[in-house]
Design an enzyme around this catalytic site. Structure first.
Site, mmCIF file in Angstrom:
data_model
loop_
_atom_site.group_PDB
_atom_site.id
_atom_site.type_symbol
_atom_site.label_atom_id
_atom_site.label_comp_id
_atom_site.label_asym_id
_atom_site.label_seq_id
_atom_site.Cartn_x
_atom_site.Cartn_y
_atom_site.Cartn_z
ATOM 1 N N ARG A 48 0.831 -1.204 0.000
ATOM 2 C CA ARG A 48 0.000 0.000 0.000
ATOM 3 C C ARG A 48 0.868 1.257 0.000
ATOM 4 N NH1 ARG A 48 -3.724 -0.970 5.011
ATOM 5 N NH2 ARG A 48 -1.684 -1.590 5.729
ATOM 6 N N ASN A 66 -6.191 -3.017 1.692
ATOM 7 C CA ASN A 66 -6.010 -4.469 1.772
ATOM 8 C C ASN A 66 -7.378 -5.127 1.884
ATOM 9 O OD1 ASN A 66 -3.193 -4.506 1.802
ATOM 10 N ND2 ASN A 66 -3.067 -4.495 4.026
#
Length: 165
Positions: A48, A66
């Site tokens: 990320r 996620n």
């Protein structure tokens, strides 16, 4: 009366031509897409943050998150950039290079024809894992829109709000 009508028609036609000039439409200036990266090791490896770094480098905005898809983990998100940078960011997100510990086995992308992403933030944001962000179509499709309503994405719903897009 006829002259007024003729002027009104000409004004409408002229405004239509002006509104469609090259370079003035959103699709001439922006590039937007949605992505999903799936693999045995995409969570907890800096994926990320990697996406945020790419977005920041090219002044893009959007979000990344996620999620769990069946037995595999996924990183999903939306990106909107200047037209010239969008394809560069898309290629980097879907093809790598990735963080050293990442193991990506699949990448899906949907380019938005109208360039508009669904969730807008003033910067690129990492969303809470519990926030529901699924879509009507792939990638990252909500289970209720999948054929047979199969529950392939675990944890849909929950705390943090619902963003069925």
């Amino acid at each position: 009366m006829t002259a007024v009508l003729l002027i009104a028609v000409l004004c409408m036609l002229t405004s239509e031509v002006v509104s469609q000039q090259e370079g003035w439409k959103m699709t001439d200036r922006f590039y937007g897409f949605r992505f999903s990266l799936t693999g045995p090791s995409v969570h907890g490896v800096g994926m990320r943050n990697h996406v945020v770094s790419l977005a920041d480098k090219y002044s893009c905005f959007g979000w990344v998150q996620n999620v769990k898809v069946g037995p595999l983990n996924s990183v999903v998100g939306e990106v909107r950039c200047a037209k010239k940078y969008g394809p560069i960011v898309q290629e980097a997100i879907t093809s790598g290079p990735y963080p050293e510990s990442a193991d990506v086995s699949g990448a899906e992308v949907k380019v938005y024809e109208d360039t508009k992403i669904k969730l807008h933030f003033s910067h690129f944001k990492i969303l809470n894992d519990e926030r529901k962000t699924c879509f009507r179509d792939q990638p990252h499709q909500c289970k209720e829109f999948r054929e047979g309503g199969e529950d392939k994405i675990e944890g849909e719903g929950g705390k943090g709000g619902t963003d069925e897009l």
